[in-house]
Design a protein around this motif. Sequence first.
Motif, PDB file in Angstrom:
ATOM      1  N   HIS A 167       0.867  -1.185   0.000  1.00 18.47           N
ATOM      2  CA  HIS A 167       0.000   0.000   0.000  1.00 18.47           C
ATOM      3  C   HIS A 167       0.902   1.233   0.000  1.00 18.47           C
ATOM      4  CE1 HIS A 167      -3.464   2.543   0.922  1.00 18.47           C
ATOM      5  NE2 HIS A 167      -2.708   3.131   1.842  1.00 18.47           N
ATOM      6  N   LEU A 168       0.471   2.264  -0.728  1.00 23.17           N
ATOM      7  CA  LEU A 168       1.249   3.496  -0.795  1.00 23.17           C
ATOM      8  C   LEU A 168       0.309   4.685  -0.877  1.00 23.17           C
ATOM      9  CD1 LEU A 168       3.949   5.036  -1.182  1.00 23.17           C
ATOM     10  CD2 LEU A 168       3.724   4.583  -3.636  1.00 23.17           C
ATOM     11  N   GLU A 169       0.534   5.654  -0.013  1.00 24.40           N
ATOM     12  CA  GLU A 169      -0.159   6.942  -0.074  1.00 24.40           C
ATOM     13  C   GLU A 169       0.917   8.024  -0.144  1.00 24.40           C
ATOM     14  OE1 GLU A 169      -2.761   7.541   3.295  1.00 24.40           O
ATOM     15  OE2 GLU A 169      -3.387   5.434   3.226  1.00 24.40           O
ATOM     16  N   ILE A 170       0.749   8.933  -1.079  1.00 24.18           N
ATOM     17  CA  ILE A 170       1.677  10.058  -1.212  1.00 24.18           C
ATOM     18  C   ILE A 170       0.873  11.340  -1.137  1.00 24.18           C
ATOM     19  CG2 ILE A 170       3.374  11.215  -2.676  1.00 24.18           C
ATOM     20  CD1 ILE A 170       3.892   8.497  -4.018  1.00 24.18           C
ATOM     21  N   THR A 171       1.292  12.243  -0.268  1.00 22.56           N
ATOM     22  CA  THR A 171       0.622  13.526  -0.115  1.00 22.56           C
ATOM     23  C   THR A 171       1.617  14.642  -0.404  1.00 22.56           C
ATOM     24  OG1 THR A 171      -0.755  12.582   1.641  1.00 22.56           O
ATOM     25  CG2 THR A 171      -0.696  14.982   1.468  1.00 22.56           C
TER      26      THR A 171
END
Length: 87
Positions: A20-24
């Motif tokens: 899983h990857l979230e980039i903000t």
Amino acid sequence: MPLSIDDLERAIRNACPVTHLEITDQSSGCGESYAIVLVSEAFEGLSTLKRHRMVNDLLKAEIAQMHAFSQKTFTPAQYQAYLAKET
């Protein structure tokens, strides 16, 4: 040249297995400051410090182009526990 979210995502996915990857983008779109949440089996058995050092080493060239970079790293099991606490 500022780093785009796509560039950062590509670099992360090429560097390690990603569950899983979230980039903000925390810089209002200018590509100077990013925060990530990264879940990977590669973190099994590693302390938080070792995980962060690993990510910093893997993304050395990308991080050099930023003003700020923050990360949260989890194993898949830790991420599931984290999500359970959030609800």
